[in-house]
Design a protein around this motif. Structure first.
Motif, PDB file in Angstrom:
ATOM      1  N   GLY A   1     113.523  -6.789 105.391  1.00 19.93           N
ATOM      2  CA  GLY A   1     114.300  -7.315 104.265  1.00 19.93           C
ATOM      3  C   GLY A   1     115.799  -7.112 104.425  1.00 19.93           C
ATOM      4  N   LEU A   2     116.199  -5.879 104.681  1.00 14.59           N
ATOM      5  CA  LEU A   2     117.639  -5.607 104.736  1.00 14.59           C
ATOM      6  C   LEU A   2     118.300  -6.221 105.973  1.00 14.59           C
TER       7      LEU A   2
ATOM      8  N   ASN B   1     113.355  -4.282  96.508  1.00 16.47           N
ATOM      9  CA  ASN B   1     113.462  -2.913  97.019  1.00 16.47           C
ATOM     10  C   ASN B   1     113.771  -1.938  95.897  1.00 16.47           C
TER      11      ASN B   1
ATOM     12  N   TYR C   1     113.309  -1.166 110.684  1.00 21.54           N
ATOM     13  CA  TYR C   1     113.559   0.240 110.368  1.00 21.54           C
ATOM     14  C   TYR C   1     113.069   0.566 108.961  1.00 21.54           C
ATOM     15  N   ARG C   2     112.254   1.609 108.861  1.00 22.24           N
ATOM     16  CA  ARG C   2     111.842   2.130 107.555  1.00 22.24           C
ATOM     17  C   ARG C   2     111.990   3.630 107.623  1.00 22.24           C
ATOM     18  N   SER C   3     112.530   4.228 106.562  1.00 25.78           N
ATOM     19  CA  SER C   3     112.685   5.682 106.630  1.00 25.78           C
ATOM     20  C   SER C   3     111.295   6.319 106.570  1.00 25.78           C
TER      21      SER C   3
ATOM     22  N   ASP D   1     119.737   1.648  91.571  1.00 30.47           N
ATOM     23  CA  ASP D   1     118.439   2.105  91.057  1.00 30.47           C
ATOM     24  C   ASP D   1     118.432   3.623  90.893  1.00 30.47           C
TER      25      ASP D   1
ATOM     26  N   LYS E   1     110.755  -1.464  93.928  1.00 32.73           N
ATOM     27  CA  LYS E   1     109.692  -0.830  94.730  1.00 32.73           C
ATOM     28  C   LYS E   1     109.948   0.663  94.948  1.00 32.73           C
ATOM     29  N   TYR E   2     111.193   1.019  95.212  1.00 38.47           N
ATOM     30  CA  TYR E   2     111.491   2.414  95.553  1.00 38.47           C
ATOM     31  C   TYR E   2     111.904   3.252  94.345  1.00 38.47           C
TER      32      TYR E   2
ATOM     33  N   ILE F   1     118.197   7.193  99.666  1.00 42.73           N
ATOM     34  CA  ILE F   1     118.072   7.049 101.122  1.00 42.73           C
ATOM     35  C   ILE F   1     118.835   8.201 101.762  1.00 42.73           C
TER      36      ILE F   1
ATOM     37  N   SER G   1     109.529   6.267 103.262  1.00 46.91           N
ATOM     38  CA  SER G   1     108.850   5.068 102.755  1.00 46.91           C
ATOM     39  C   SER G   1     107.629   4.721 103.591  1.00 46.91           C
TER      40      SER G   1
ATOM     41  N   GLY H   1     106.132  -2.098 102.797  1.00 46.69           N
ATOM     42  CA  GLY H   1     107.234  -2.943 103.249  1.00 46.69           C
ATOM     43  C   GLY H   1     107.070  -3.235 104.725  1.00 46.69           C
ATOM     44  N   ASN H   2     108.050  -3.954 105.272  1.00 47.82           N
ATOM     45  CA  ASN H   2     107.950  -4.263 106.696  1.00 47.82           C
ATOM     46  C   ASN H   2     109.248  -3.980 107.451  1.00 47.82           C
ATOM     47  N   GLY H   3     110.265  -3.524 106.731  1.00 51.24           N
ATOM     48  CA  GLY H   3     111.508  -3.175 107.424  1.00 51.24           C
ATOM     49  C   GLY H   3     112.352  -4.357 107.858  1.00 51.24           C
TER      50      GLY H   3
END
Ligand code: ADP
Length: 257
Positions: free
Chosen positions: A223-224, A161, A207-209, A189, A164-165, A194, A212, A219-221
């Protein structure tokens, strides 16, 4: 009279629904709703890459005489989506197994510093290949007990992440500190950051903001949500805050005794 009968059943149905939503059935109804939502989200996430793969394959078939080298773009797009599907299915499986209580936590004694060096090593190249740099600070002399597989996955999720971000030229810093029996891992980072309103939701499944979602970071939301589950299994904490002047800091802490 048909109308009156229908009205009667309609009122009864509303009454039952109201009762169920208010009564002791509520937790069960909520769990069922969540499960249904989860399946719908999963199907939705699977559909997007599948559509891209289908389109690319159909496109390739319209040019059956071209050589592979002339189809490289289409092939690599397809491969990207296949990889995306792979990560997605692995993560879905992981969450399904964790929900079913089917993942055994196996803690081993680990020599902390060399273990982190080993796990982080490939990330120098991964970051460099995307024109970002990785800093690692390991103040972790000593041994600790944790589930190596799970903590490796956790680190990979946070690092992926962070890279990526973060736009090109940015820096990702991993700080690991072992203080007596407490291990703290910080992944910092200089990326997009966020928004405050999203901070408490980023650990929710799928959940993805919006930021993103729109930036097509692929992504797929999940990971976290997995990261949080892993941290819970170690009776630890995971928090997120702003980095200054920009970016994000994820901090994980747990006991390794
Ligand atoms: P994803 O596969 O979308 O990255 P995650 O569950 O790992 O899913 O993260 C959920 C959301 O949290 C992301 O979509 C993104 O909006 C936000 N996020 C996570 N890590 C970072 C980060 N390091 N910088 C900025 N946003 C992040």
């Amino acid at each position: 009279s048909l109308l009156i009968t229908l009205l009667f059943f309609w009122i009864i149905a509303i009454g039952v629904a109201y009762y169920l939503s208010r009564s002791s059935m509520k937790p069960i109804m909520d769990a069922w709703k969540r499960q249904r939502q989860f399946s719908a989200n999963a199907a939705h996430e699977l559909r997007t890459p599948l559509t891209v793969i289908q389109n690319q394959m159909e496109y390739m078939l319209t040019k059956p005489k071209t050589k592979v080298v002339d189809q490289v773009d289409a092939i690599s797009t397809t491969l990207d989506e296949v990889r995306h599907l792979q990560t997605l299915t692995n993560r879905l499986l992981m969450l399904a197994r964790s929900d079913a209580g089917k993942i055994e936590i196996r803690k081993q004694e680990v020599d902390v510093k060399p273990w982190f060096e080993h796990v982080l090593k490939p990330y120098d190249d991964i970051a460099a290949s995307q024109h970002k740099s990785l800093n690692t600070v390991l103040k972790a002399d000593g041994k600790g007990r944790f589930d190596e597989d799970l903590i490796r996955q956790l680190l990979i999720i946070l690092l992926d992440n962070a890279i990526k971000y973060t736009p090109k030229g940015g820096t990702v810093t991993v700080v690991t500190l072992l203080n007596r029996d407490k291990l703290t891992i910080e992944v910092r980072d200089t990326g997009t950051g966020i928004p405050d309103a999203d901070k408490k939701r980023v650990f929710d499944r799928f959940y993805r903001s919006d930021k993103s979602r729109n930036s097509k970071t692929g992504g797929n939301g999940l990971g976290l949500a997995i990261a949080k589950w892993i941290v819970n299994q170690h009776a630890g904490t995971i928090t997120v805050k702003d980095n200054h002047p920009k970016g994000t800091v994820f901090t994980v802490g747990f006991k390794v005794s």
